[in-house]
Motif scaffolding. Sequence first.
Motif, PDB file in Angstrom:
ATOM      1  N   MET A  43       0.849  -1.196   0.000  1.00 53.22           N
ATOM      2  CA  MET A  43       0.000   0.000   0.000  1.00 53.22           C
ATOM      3  C   MET A  43       0.882   1.244   0.000  1.00 53.22           C
ATOM      4  O   MET A  43       1.786   1.376   0.816  1.00 53.22           O
ATOM      5  CB  MET A  43      -0.917   0.018   1.235  1.00 53.22           C
ATOM      6  N   THR A  44       0.618   2.188  -0.906  1.00 49.81           N
ATOM      7  CA  THR A  44       1.397   3.419  -0.942  1.00 49.81           C
ATOM      8  C   THR A  44       0.952   4.342   0.169  1.00 49.81           C
ATOM      9  O   THR A  44      -0.108   4.161   0.782  1.00 49.81           O
ATOM     10  CB  THR A  44       1.208   4.134  -2.285  1.00 49.81           C
ATOM     11  N   THR A  45       1.763   5.388   0.415  1.00 52.94           N
ATOM     12  CA  THR A  45       1.399   6.352   1.450  1.00 52.94           C
ATOM     13  C   THR A  45       0.078   7.024   1.123  1.00 52.94           C
ATOM     14  O   THR A  45      -0.796   7.180   1.980  1.00 52.94           O
ATOM     15  CB  THR A  45       2.508   7.406   1.588  1.00 52.94           C
ATOM     16  N   ASP A  46      -0.114   7.426  -0.150  1.00 53.38           N
ATOM     17  CA  ASP A  46      -1.353   8.095  -0.529  1.00 53.38           C
ATOM     18  C   ASP A  46      -2.553   7.194  -0.314  1.00 53.38           C
ATOM     19  O   ASP A  46      -3.602   7.623   0.150  1.00 53.38           O
ATOM     20  CB  ASP A  46      -1.298   8.530  -1.995  1.00 53.38           C
ATOM     21  N   GLU A  47      -2.403   5.898  -0.660  1.00 52.74           N
ATOM     22  CA  GLU A  47      -3.508   4.962  -0.466  1.00 52.74           C
ATOM     23  C   GLU A  47      -3.801   4.802   1.012  1.00 52.74           C
ATOM     24  O   GLU A  47      -4.955   4.715   1.436  1.00 52.74           O
ATOM     25  CB  GLU A  47      -3.153   3.610  -1.087  1.00 52.74           C
ATOM     26  N   SER A  48      -2.749   4.769   1.844  1.00 49.76           N
ATOM     27  CA  SER A  48      -2.943   4.636   3.280  1.00 49.76           C
ATOM     28  C   SER A  48      -3.700   5.826   3.840  1.00 49.76           C
ATOM     29  O   SER A  48      -4.606   5.673   4.655  1.00 49.76           O
ATOM     30  CB  SER A  48      -1.585   4.511   3.973  1.00 49.76           C
ATOM     31  N   ILE A  49      -3.331   7.043   3.401  1.00 54.07           N
ATOM     32  CA  ILE A  49      -4.024   8.239   3.857  1.00 54.07           C
ATOM     33  C   ILE A  49      -5.488   8.172   3.470  1.00 54.07           C
ATOM     34  O   ILE A  49      -6.381   8.454   4.274  1.00 54.07           O
ATOM     35  CB  ILE A  49      -3.366   9.493   3.263  1.00 54.07           C
ATOM     36  N   GLU A  50      -5.754   7.766   2.221  1.00 46.50           N
ATOM     37  CA  GLU A  50      -7.144   7.705   1.761  1.00 46.50           C
ATOM     38  C   GLU A  50      -7.953   6.721   2.590  1.00 46.50           C
ATOM     39  O   GLU A  50      -9.091   6.981   2.969  1.00 46.50           O
ATOM     40  CB  GLU A  50      -7.174   7.317   0.285  1.00 46.50           C
ATOM     41  N   THR A  51      -7.355   5.566   2.894  1.00 50.24           N
ATOM     42  CA  THR A  51      -8.057   4.562   3.677  1.00 50.24           C
ATOM     43  C   THR A  51      -8.339   5.075   5.083  1.00 50.24           C
ATOM     44  O   THR A  51      -9.448   4.924   5.605  1.00 50.24           O
ATOM     45  CB  THR A  51      -7.214   3.277   3.767  1.00 50.24           C
ATOM     46  N   ARG A  52      -7.354   5.704   5.677  1.00 49.26           N
ATOM     47  CA  ARG A  52      -7.505   6.155   7.055  1.00 49.26           C
ATOM     48  C   ARG A  52      -8.476   7.314   7.187  1.00 49.26           C
ATOM     49  O   ARG A  52      -9.070   7.508   8.236  1.00 49.26           O
ATOM     50  CB  ARG A  52      -6.140   6.572   7.620  1.00 49.26           C
ATOM     51  N   THR A  53      -8.625   8.109   6.139  1.00 47.70           N
ATOM     52  CA  THR A  53      -9.451   9.305   6.268  1.00 47.70           C
ATOM     53  C   THR A  53     -10.798   9.165   5.574  1.00 47.70           C
ATOM     54  O   THR A  53     -11.543  10.125   5.496  1.00 47.70           O
ATOM     55  CB  THR A  53      -8.717  10.534   5.699  1.00 47.70           C
ATOM     56  N   ALA A  54     -11.120   7.959   5.061  1.00 52.58           N
ATOM     57  CA  ALA A  54     -12.446   7.755   4.479  1.00 52.58           C
ATOM     58  C   ALA A  54     -13.499   8.016   5.537  1.00 52.58           C
ATOM     59  O   ALA A  54     -13.370   7.589   6.682  1.00 52.58           O
ATOM     60  CB  ALA A  54     -12.556   6.324   3.948  1.00 52.58           C
ATOM     61  N   GLN A  55     -14.542   8.739   5.145  1.00 53.60           N
ATOM     62  CA  GLN A  55     -15.585   9.133   6.085  1.00 53.60           C
ATOM     63  C   GLN A  55     -16.935   8.600   5.614  1.00 53.60           C
ATOM     64  O   GLN A  55     -17.076   8.202   4.452  1.00 53.60           O
ATOM     65  CB  GLN A  55     -15.651  10.667   6.167  1.00 53.60           C
ATOM     66  N   PRO A  56     -17.932   8.590   6.497  1.00 58.49           N
ATOM     67  CA  PRO A  56     -19.277   8.211   6.046  1.00 58.49           C
ATOM     68  C   PRO A  56     -19.688   9.059   4.848  1.00 58.49           C
ATOM     69  O   PRO A  56     -19.470  10.264   4.826  1.00 58.49           O
ATOM     70  CB  PRO A  56     -20.146   8.508   7.272  1.00 58.49           C
ATOM     71  N   ALA A  57     -20.262   8.428   3.847  1.00 59.89           N
ATOM     72  CA  ALA A  57     -20.591   9.135   2.608  1.00 59.89           C
ATOM     73  C   ALA A  57     -21.815  10.029   2.749  1.00 59.89           C
ATOM     74  O   ALA A  57     -22.012  10.947   1.958  1.00 59.89           O
ATOM     75  CB  ALA A  57     -20.820   8.125   1.484  1.00 59.89           C
ATOM     76  N   ALA A  58     -22.642   9.751   3.725  1.00 58.30           N
ATOM     77  CA  ALA A  58     -23.871  10.521   3.877  1.00 58.30           C
ATOM     78  C   ALA A  58     -24.111  10.841   5.339  1.00 58.30           C
ATOM     79  O   ALA A  58     -23.575  10.186   6.236  1.00 58.30           O
ATOM     80  CB  ALA A  58     -25.061   9.738   3.315  1.00 58.30           C
ATOM     81  N   SER A  59     -24.917  11.876   5.556  1.00 59.76           N
ATOM     82  CA  SER A  59     -25.262  12.246   6.923  1.00 59.76           C
ATOM     83  C   SER A  59     -26.283  11.267   7.485  1.00 59.76           C
ATOM     84  O   SER A  59     -26.969  10.550   6.747  1.00 59.76           O
ATOM     85  CB  SER A  59     -25.844  13.662   6.949  1.00 59.76           C
ATOM     86  N   LEU A  60     -26.366  11.234   8.802  1.00 56.44           N
ATOM     87  CA  LEU A  60     -27.389  10.455   9.493  1.00 56.44           C
ATOM     88  C   LEU A  60     -28.169  11.403  10.381  1.00 56.44           C
ATOM     89  O   LEU A  60     -27.585  12.128  11.182  1.00 56.44           O
ATOM     90  CB  LEU A  60     -26.758   9.351  10.342  1.00 56.44           C
ATOM     91  N   PRO A  61     -29.499  11.457  10.221  1.00 49.99           N
ATOM     92  CA  PRO A  61     -30.284  12.388  11.044  1.00 49.99           C
ATOM     93  C   PRO A  61     -30.212  12.010  12.508  1.00 49.99           C
ATOM     94  O   PRO A  61     -29.900  10.869  12.857  1.00 49.99           O
ATOM     95  CB  PRO A  61     -31.702  12.220  10.483  1.00 49.99           C
ATOM     96  N   PRO A  62     -30.491  12.958  13.393  1.00 53.43           N
ATOM     97  CA  PRO A  62     -30.411  12.679  14.825  1.00 53.43           C
ATOM     98  C   PRO A  62     -31.344  11.548  15.241  1.00 53.43           C
ATOM     99  O   PRO A  62     -32.470  11.445  14.736  1.00 53.43           O
ATOM    100  CB  PRO A  62     -30.846  14.005  15.469  1.00 53.43           C
ATOM    101  N   ARG A  63     -30.862  10.712  16.124  1.00 57.26           N
ATOM    102  CA  ARG A  63     -31.715   9.680  16.716  1.00 57.26           C
ATOM    103  C   ARG A  63     -31.878   9.988  18.192  1.00 57.26           C
ATOM    104  O   ARG A  63     -30.945  10.438  18.860  1.00 57.26           O
ATOM    105  CB  ARG A  63     -31.113   8.286  16.521  1.00 57.26           C
ATOM    106  N   ALA A  64     -33.060   9.768  18.682  1.00 55.23           N
ATOM    107  CA  ALA A  64     -33.344  10.063  20.079  1.00 55.23           C
ATOM    108  C   ALA A  64     -32.733   8.990  20.976  1.00 55.23           C
ATOM    109  O   ALA A  64     -32.791   7.799  20.677  1.00 55.23           O
ATOM    110  CB  ALA A  64     -34.849  10.145  20.310  1.00 55.23           C
ATOM    111  N   VAL A  65     -32.121   9.425  22.057  1.00 52.52           N
ATOM    112  CA  VAL A  65     -31.565   8.517  23.058  1.00 52.52           C
ATOM    113  C   VAL A  65     -32.038   8.985  24.426  1.00 52.52           C
ATOM    114  O   VAL A  65     -32.619  10.067  24.568  1.00 52.52           O
ATOM    115  CB  VAL A  65     -30.026   8.488  23.005  1.00 52.52           C
ATOM    116  N   SER A  66     -31.781   8.192  25.418  1.00 46.96           N
ATOM    117  CA  SER A  66     -32.125   8.575  26.787  1.00 46.96           C
ATOM    118  C   SER A  66     -30.892   8.335  27.650  1.00 46.96           C
ATOM    119  O   SER A  66     -30.690   7.254  28.192  1.00 46.96           O
ATOM    120  CB  SER A  66     -33.315   7.752  27.306  1.00 46.96           C
ATOM    121  N   LEU A  67     -30.057   9.374  27.729  1.00 45.02           N
ATOM    122  CA  LEU A  67     -28.827   9.307  28.502  1.00 45.02           C
ATOM    123  C   LEU A  67     -28.920  10.268  29.686  1.00 45.02           C
ATOM    124  O   LEU A  67     -29.758  11.177  29.682  1.00 45.02           O
ATOM    125  CB  LEU A  67     -27.630   9.682  27.622  1.00 45.02           C
ATOM    126  N   PRO A  68     -28.090  10.092  30.686  1.00 49.60           N
ATOM    127  CA  PRO A  68     -28.165  10.963  31.869  1.00 49.60           C
ATOM    128  C   PRO A  68     -28.070  12.451  31.555  1.00 49.60           C
ATOM    129  O   PRO A  68     -28.659  13.269  32.263  1.00 49.60           O
ATOM    130  CB  PRO A  68     -26.978  10.501  32.717  1.00 49.60           C
TER     131      PRO A  68
END
Length: 249
Positions: free
Chosen positions: A1-26
Amino acid sequence: MTTDESIETRTAQPAASLPPRAVSLPHGTGIAPFTAVLWDLDGTISDSAAGIIDAMRRTYDTLRMPIPNDATLRSYVGPPIIDTFREQGLDDAIELTHALETYREIYNEEGLLASPQFPGVGDIIRELHAAGMPQSTATSKPEEAATRVLVAYGLASQFDFITGATADESRSEKADVVAEALARLRGQGVDLSNVLMIGDRFYDVEGSGVHGVPATYVTWGYGRLGEEAGAVAVVTTPAELRSVLGLPQ
């Protein structure tokens, strides 16, 4: 794996947003309206990767240690710097202190104030402040450095507290920083029933979760795919973050 490929793999992010989900935390439901907001700094407000990576590279060179590749260096943006040095085998207290001092001298002289803001995030912080929203940072950056950055951005006055790591790194883990931010807000009489953490790494999601604070994960920072796990929302733009916070578009 080249350095550029490694950077791309490590910095891949979710492709789309996820709307808020309700939780019940303290300390939160994940759904607006919120009673307080905690902000990560590096990768969330500040595009600081270039300065941090350059300072880390020069620190390793100064210490005559092998310099990690760019992908590895990028992964160090976010967690406490002292943990990074420990990962590289610096366990002796004197060695750790010398490494920290060397890094900070290099970074504070050249990298700290050279980092731009992510566009649109400062406007959100200002609008929340104008609306009376209590806000604190919860950053693993030392408080003095975080304050200098936010002063340079014209944002320091928008926060009730600038909470971060201590100078000696005795408080640097994200969970400990979140605990301190909550304690300071609580001491000011802030309602902590519905707090939201905003950050770009799993350290933010997990660290806030330890204290029952839900987190929204932003993809413009330095995380990688999978670090959003456990977040109550994923946003890809400041406009989407505005929506999560209940601000007008």
